[in-house]
Design a protein around this motif. Structure first.
Motif, PDB file in Angstrom:
ATOM      1  N   GLN A  62      -7.271  13.150  -0.707  1.00  0.00           N
ATOM      2  CA  GLN A  62      -6.221  12.346  -1.361  1.00  0.00           C
ATOM      3  C   GLN A  62      -4.952  12.301  -0.493  1.00  0.00           C
ATOM      4  N   SER A  63      -4.615  13.434   0.117  1.00  0.00           N
ATOM      5  CA  SER A  63      -3.456  13.444   1.036  1.00  0.00           C
ATOM      6  C   SER A  63      -3.691  12.478   2.184  1.00  0.00           C
ATOM      7  N   LEU A  64      -4.926  12.511   2.704  1.00  0.00           N
ATOM      8  CA  LEU A  64      -5.248  11.625   3.834  1.00  0.00           C
ATOM      9  C   LEU A  64      -5.090  10.159   3.423  1.00  0.00           C
ATOM     10  N   LYS A  65      -5.534   9.852   2.220  1.00  0.00           N
ATOM     11  CA  LYS A  65      -5.425   8.449   1.778  1.00  0.00           C
ATOM     12  C   LYS A  65      -3.963   8.032   1.614  1.00  0.00           C
ATOM     13  N   ILE A  66      -3.162   8.926   1.041  1.00  0.00           N
ATOM     14  CA  ILE A  66      -1.737   8.593   0.833  1.00  0.00           C
ATOM     15  C   ILE A  66      -1.071   8.290   2.176  1.00  0.00           C
ATOM     16  N   VAL A  67      -1.333   9.167   3.160  1.00  0.00           N
ATOM     17  CA  VAL A  67      -0.653   8.999   4.454  1.00  0.00           C
ATOM     18  C   VAL A  67      -1.228   7.804   5.216  1.00  0.00           C
ATOM     19  N   LYS A  68      -2.540   7.631   5.127  1.00  0.00           N
ATOM     20  CA  LYS A  68      -3.144   6.471   5.819  1.00  0.00           C
ATOM     21  C   LYS A  68      -2.573   5.170   5.250  1.00  0.00           C
ATOM     22  N   ASP A  69      -2.522   5.076   3.936  1.00  0.00           N
ATOM     23  CA  ASP A  69      -1.964   3.865   3.314  1.00  0.00           C
ATOM     24  C   ASP A  69      -0.502   3.677   3.711  1.00  0.00           C
ATOM     25  N   TYR A  70       0.222   4.788   3.792  1.00  0.00           N
ATOM     26  CA  TYR A  70       1.632   4.690   4.180  1.00  0.00           C
ATOM     27  C   TYR A  70       1.759   4.109   5.601  1.00  0.00           C
ATOM     28  N   LEU A  71       0.907   4.592   6.515  1.00  0.00           N
ATOM     29  CA  LEU A  71       0.998   4.142   7.913  1.00  0.00           C
ATOM     30  C   LEU A  71       0.513   2.699   8.081  1.00  0.00           C
ATOM     31  N   ILE A  72      -0.478   2.323   7.294  1.00  0.00           N
ATOM     32  CA  ILE A  72      -0.916   0.913   7.329  1.00  0.00           C
ATOM     33  C   ILE A  72       0.226   0.023   6.827  1.00  0.00           C
ATOM     34  N   LEU A  81       0.849  -1.203   0.000  1.00  0.00           N
ATOM     35  CA  LEU A  81       0.000   0.000   0.000  1.00  0.00           C
ATOM     36  C   LEU A  81       0.882   1.250   0.000  1.00  0.00           C
ATOM     37  N   ASP A  82       2.134   1.055   0.394  1.00  0.00           N
ATOM     38  CA  ASP A  82       3.103   2.160   0.334  1.00  0.00           C
ATOM     39  C   ASP A  82       3.563   2.318  -1.114  1.00  0.00           C
ATOM     40  N   THR A  83       2.793   3.088  -1.884  1.00  0.00           N
ATOM     41  CA  THR A  83       3.152   3.277  -3.296  1.00  0.00           C
ATOM     42  C   THR A  83       3.924   4.585  -3.521  1.00  0.00           C
ATOM     43  N   TYR A  84       3.860   5.488  -2.566  1.00  0.00           N
ATOM     44  CA  TYR A  84       4.522   6.798  -2.747  1.00  0.00           C
ATOM     45  C   TYR A  84       5.915   6.837  -2.136  1.00  0.00           C
ATOM     46  N   ASP A  85       6.192   5.864  -1.250  1.00  0.00           N
ATOM     47  CA  ASP A  85       7.435   5.874  -0.486  1.00  0.00           C
ATOM     48  C   ASP A  85       7.391   7.093   0.456  1.00  0.00           C
TER      49      ASP A  85
END
Ligand SMILES: O=P(O)(O)O[C@@H]1[C@@H](OP(=O)(O)O)[C@H](OP(=O)(O)O)[C@H](O)[C@H](OP(=O)(O)O)[C@H]1OP(=O)(O)O
Ligand SMILES: Nc1ncnc2c1ncn2[C@@H]1O[C@H](COP(=O)(O)OP(=O)(O)OP(=O)(O)O)[C@@H](O)[C@H]1O
Length: 329
Positions: free
Chosen positions: A209-219, A164-168
């Motif tokens: 969208q920012s929230l989704k990026i960070v949530k996915d990163y933390l998961i 889920l960490d696609t942005y690094d």
């Protein structure tokens, strides 16, 4: 320490053996937001690079032989190789519990490489679990663990979550600054020219969208740090067949097993900046180490006389005293 497992309450006194594995990140990052300076992250697994920093900081005394890419390879051979490496250098990535008490590996910071004495003691401990001659039990046990990981498919599921960490962190950190409505510290440092800054687009995305990026990163970060527990008990003859049975060919034994994950608390938002800083340190220390090793190799080629060995040590000293100062710490 006592570890609870599905068998800890078993009444018949059969042994229950539980393996705890902390697999860490099982893939190479692919985000387009990784800078050229950090391109090494695309080729060298994070665990390996982090070992250089841990060695430098004296958190470990030697490199782990373990490579998470083997464990997550999906192949029997890769998983077997990874389990053998974890046994050889368990650090805080591999532990074994018998009837709830730790019998292999260390608590807290973990342990050094497995010595002959530790190996012999473990071989002895396995005698109530693995029906094989002395000297053969550990090998069979490691085969059992590898086979169970392979057939359970648990790591395939874990890898999906890690990805889920696609942005690094190099991408996700910008979304983090959007969420906290603060000027982006990373852009301030990296983007001298705002027009040509590759991250500008990340600061004009909608908040959800920012929230989704960070949530996915933390998961994903949680999935990169959790542990896998696998409990076994020898299967009694005559007990009804169950789905969770694994057969160990080398000893002709069947085991019931249960696989579960622990340490699944979501990583907190407040760690984002620390993640960014740690990522920088890890790459910097690893790159320094590679550079020094490369220079050492060159020096060895040029000076192929009796002083080669001394020169190599001198260069290593350089790495751990001057080379990393201020960059690795
Ligand atoms: O950052 P990492 O990759 O070193 O992971 C930390 C782990 O270090 P490791 O490299 O596995 O020895 C670290 O493990 P240890 O305490 O060193 O055994 C923790 O699990 C830490 O999570 P938290 O801050 O306790 O929630 C982990 O922090 P997170 O990054 O998962 O938040
Ligand atoms: N559900 C469980 N079943 C069996 N053992 C467990 C379970 N939960 C935790 N343990 C054992 O306790 C140890 C510590 O657990 P855990 O990592 O969840 O604690 P923690 O306080 O969150 O530690 P940290 O902050 O370092 O992650 C694990 O390494 C494992 O050996």
């Amino acid at each position: 320490m006592v570890v609870l497992s599905f068998i800890s309450g078993n009444l018949k006194g059969e042994p229950c053996i539980t393996v705890e594995i902390k697999p860490k990140c099982g893939f190479l990052p692919f985000s387009r937001f990784i800078t050229e300076e950090n391109a090494v992250k695309r080729n060298v697994v994070r665990f390996r690079m982090h070992q250089a920093l841990k060695l430098h900081n004296q958190e470990i005394s030697e490199y782990s032989e373990y490579n998470p890419l083997d464990l997550f390879s999906g192949s029997r051979e890769g998983i077997q190789k990874a389990i053998e490496a974890l046994y050889a250098t368990p650090q805080n990535n591999f532990r074994v519990f018998l009837n709830g008490s730790i019998v292999f590996g260390g608590l807290g910071g973990g342990t050094n490489s497995t010595t002959v004495q530790v190996g012999e003691a473990f071989e002895d401990i396995l005698k109530n679990v693995i029906q094989a001659d002395n000297g053969q039990r550990t090998t069979s046990f490691l085969q059992l663990v590898a086979e169970t990981i392979y057939i359970s498919g648990a790591l395939e599921q874990l890898l999906e979550v890690q990805k889920l960490d696609t942005y690094d962190i190099e991408g996700a950190i910008h979304a983090y600054y959007n969420i906290i409505s603060q000027p982006c510290m990373v852009c301030r440092e990296l983007c001298k020219d705002k027009l040509s800054c590759r991250y500008t687009s990340l600061h004009s995305i909608p908040l959800d969208q920012s929230l989704k990026i960070v949530k996915d990163y933390l998961i994903a970060a949680t999935a990169k740090d959790c542990s896998l527990m696998i409990s076994f008990r020898p299967k009694e003859d005559g007990r009804l067949p169950s789905h969770n049975t694994v057969y160990l060919g080398s000893t002709n034994q069947a085991f019931e097993y249960k696989v579960y994950f622990i340490d699944l608390d979501l990583k907190p938002l407040k760690k984002m900046e620390a993640y960014y800083e740690l990522d920088k340190k890890i790459v910097s220390c690893y790159s320094q180490m590679m550079k020094t090793e490369h220079e050492t190799d060159k020096a060895v080629t040029i000076n192929s006389n009796g002083s080669v060995r001394d020169q190599r040590y001198a260069l290593e000293d350089g790495l751990f005293t001057e080379g990393c100062t201020g960059k690795c710490k």
